[in-house]
Scaffold this motif. Sequence first.
Motif, short mmCIF file in Angstrom:
data_model
loop_
_atom_site.label_atom_id
_atom_site.label_comp_id
_atom_site.label_asym_id
_atom_site.label_seq_id
_atom_site.Cartn_x
_atom_site.Cartn_y
_atom_site.Cartn_z
N LEU A 294 2.27 1.94 -3.43
CA LEU A 294 1.27 2.47 -4.36
C LEU A 294 0.97 3.94 -4.07
CD1 LEU A 294 -1.26 -0.53 -4.42
CD2 LEU A 294 0.41 0.09 -6.17
N ILE A 295 0.91 4.31 -2.79
CA ILE A 295 0.52 5.68 -2.42
C ILE A 295 1.68 6.66 -2.51
CG2 ILE A 295 -0.35 7.12 -0.54
CD1 ILE A 295 -1.97 4.74 0.43
N PHE A 296 2.82 6.29 -1.93
CA PHE A 296 3.91 7.25 -1.77
C PHE A 296 4.98 7.18 -2.86
CE2 PHE A 296 2.23 6.72 2.55
CZ PHE A 296 2.01 8.05 2.89
N ILE B 52 0.84 -1.21 0.00
CA ILE B 52 0.00 0.00 0.00
C ILE B 52 0.86 1.25 0.00
CG2 ILE B 52 -1.64 1.34 1.38
CD1 ILE B 52 -2.85 -1.33 2.30
N ILE B 53 1.95 1.24 0.80
CA ILE B 53 2.84 2.40 0.85
C ILE B 53 3.50 2.64 -0.50
CG2 ILE B 53 5.04 3.21 1.81
CD1 ILE B 53 4.15 2.10 4.50
#
Length: 287
Positions: free
Chosen positions: A107-109, A104-105
């Motif tokens: 993909l987001i950051f 998730i990190i």
Amino acid sequence: MLDLALSILSSTWIFVVFKLYDVYKVQTLVAIIINYITACLTGFFLYQGPVAMGEIMSTSWVWGPFAMGILFITIFNLMAKTAQTSGVSVASVATKMSLVIPVIIGLIFYGEHLTFLQAIGILLALAAVYFASLKEKGITINRKDLILPLLVFLGSGAIDASIKYFEEKHLTDQEIPIFSSMVFGCAALSGLIYIGVGSKKQTLKINFKNVMGGIALGIPNYFSIYFLIRALRNNTWSSAAVFTLNNVAIVMLSTLLGILLFKERLSIKNWGGVVLAIISIVLVALF
């Protein structure tokens, strides 16, 4: 691809060594500390260049090994307590399910992207981890004990996310060995402090068996991190794909080695987890 394969093999060997600890009655806490010292010395040995503490202390990543070292020893003890209170399966699932955090990190950051089939593969990977880890009749957790697997989940995810952060923002190829070495060195220091605080509770034995057990664990432990960082630097796959392939392949390979080396018996759910792991690896790696 080679770096990822070597990281998977190194991590899987760690599980084999832990299993051998039971067979040869190795004192785990002593072996763990020696393992971290061994891993630290391995990194210093492989580092090409002078080890100048002044230069190391001036790097942008110097604070990372201290934080990660404390996290390493803390999560290890939380995993042990989780296994004791809720079972080995719960501890295993909580540890490996944490792959969703760095995914998730990423993909987001870090602006990474997944194809539809890769996303399906990651979901299947989570299912594979769950079913392959069911070595007991089932997973049941009392509400009062829920905090332990939750902390293991968050802590394990934080370790993987930290590795990605320092690889992405701070490290050069030449600094990977010394960074990995310092992480384990700080973990060893944290472990020694832990022993100093809790040594009254148990008798610690520094003997040949415990020392060799620590060395046998420390070398693959170092390379599991070293090759994982190198795999993350490869532009072939996103970090989401690397963490998924790494975790699921470790679960699958360690499960199969448990059958071959230690005559472990798998349930239908366990075999279903292995099949799902293979499918997830194909989806994430090839699509």
